[in-house]
Structure formats: structure tokens, C-alpha cells
Design a protein around this motif. Sequence first.
Motif, PDB file in Angstrom:
ATOM      1  N   GLU A 280      -8.238  -3.711  -3.624  1.00  0.00           N
ATOM      2  CA  GLU A 280      -9.479  -3.458  -3.067  1.00  0.00           C
ATOM      3  C   GLU A 280     -10.082  -4.613  -2.301  1.00  0.00           C
ATOM      4  O   GLU A 280     -10.750  -4.548  -1.370  1.00  0.00           O
TER       5      GLU A 280
ATOM      6  N   ARG B 125       0.827  -1.312  -0.125  1.00  0.00           N
ATOM      7  CA  ARG B 125       0.034  -0.080   0.217  1.00  0.00           C
ATOM      8  C   ARG B 125       0.800   1.193   0.018  1.00  0.00           C
ATOM      9  O   ARG B 125       1.757   1.491   0.913  1.00  0.00           O
TER      10      ARG B 125
ATOM     11  N   ASP C 169      -8.557  -4.574   1.277  1.00  0.00           N
ATOM     12  CA  ASP C 169      -9.290  -3.409   1.997  1.00  0.00           C
ATOM     13  C   ASP C 169     -10.630  -4.004   2.392  1.00  0.00           C
ATOM     14  O   ASP C 169     -11.315  -3.667   3.668  1.00  0.00           O
ATOM     15  N   THR C 170     -11.393  -4.693   1.489  1.00  0.00           N
ATOM     16  CA  THR C 170     -12.527  -5.259   1.862  1.00  0.00           C
ATOM     17  C   THR C 170     -12.501  -6.212   2.990  1.00  0.00           C
ATOM     18  O   THR C 170     -13.433  -6.205   3.972  1.00  0.00           O
ATOM     19  N   GLU C 171     -11.635  -6.999   2.887  1.00  0.00           N
ATOM     20  CA  GLU C 171     -11.478  -8.025   3.937  1.00  0.00           C
ATOM     21  C   GLU C 171     -11.003  -7.449   5.316  1.00  0.00           C
ATOM     22  O   GLU C 171     -11.588  -7.933   6.245  1.00  0.00           O
ATOM     23  N   LYS C 172     -10.337  -6.384   5.337  1.00  0.00           N
ATOM     24  CA  LYS C 172      -9.756  -5.638   6.389  1.00  0.00           C
ATOM     25  C   LYS C 172     -11.120  -5.141   7.164  1.00  0.00           C
ATOM     26  O   LYS C 172     -11.075  -5.123   8.418  1.00  0.00           O
ATOM     27  N   LYS C 173     -11.999  -4.539   6.313  1.00  0.00           N
ATOM     28  CA  LYS C 173     -13.170  -3.695   6.750  1.00  0.00           C
ATOM     29  C   LYS C 173     -14.397  -4.843   7.447  1.00  0.00           C
ATOM     30  O   LYS C 173     -14.868  -4.338   8.374  1.00  0.00           O
ATOM     31  N   SER C 174     -14.001  -6.014   6.872  1.00  0.00           N
ATOM     32  CA  SER C 174     -15.082  -7.173   7.276  1.00  0.00           C
ATOM     33  C   SER C 174     -14.682  -7.602   8.777  1.00  0.00           C
ATOM     34  O   SER C 174     -15.317  -8.129   9.515  1.00  0.00           O
ATOM     35  N   GLY C 175     -13.393  -7.125   9.225  1.00  0.00           N
ATOM     36  CA  GLY C 175     -12.977  -7.701  10.465  1.00  0.00           C
ATOM     37  C   GLY C 175     -12.386  -8.937  10.529  1.00  0.00           C
ATOM     38  O   GLY C 175     -12.089  -9.528  11.631  1.00  0.00           O
TER      39      GLY C 175
END
Length: 97
Positions: free
Chosen positions: A86, A59, A89-95
Motif C-alpha cells: 500500500e 506485485r 501504491d500510495t507513493e506511485k499515486k502521489s506522482g
Amino acid sequence: MISYAEGIFTREYLDGDRKLYATFHPEVIIETKEYDVTNRWLIVLLHPDLGLQTFFLLRNNLMNRWEMDQNDKNKLEDELLQWCGEQIDTEKKSGSL
């Protein structure tokens, strides 16, 4: 015992009639007793035209984008690289990470 399988995930990428599969592996610091990751990811991409592609993705916060590690010789489309970023990022946001 550290489980290095934590954080690994797979995604499917559809581009017209092309279907690509990618697995995402966080880089792990092995000197610690706990599961500790860096901001670098190993991507293993099954590409229908290029075959198996492996590369590291980092990143770049200054440019606000994902980039291939400077040591990688593979060249992939920017759109595909950003899609990989992306997914992380999506996986990180999902927790999950």
C-alpha cells in the motif's frame, strides 16, 4: 548520470505499542542510460522483534496483491506485507515515482 536515490522513501508503521520503520527501494535496471525501474522493490524493515529484515516485494496482478519474492527466506505477517504494498501504491499515486 543516473540518480539511484530517486524513488526511495521511508515510512513508519504503528501497530499498538510496536513501531516499525521501512525504506522502499525500487529495483533499477542498470543497463539503460535512464532511470528505469522494474516492478520489484527492495524493502528494508527495522522490526522491533525480528531485527533488520530485508526482502523483495513483487506485485501479483493476477491475485491483486503484493507478495514476497519466492527466493526470500524471511516470513512476515501478511498484514505487514500488504501495508508495504500500500505504501508503494500510495507513493506511485502521489506522482513521486
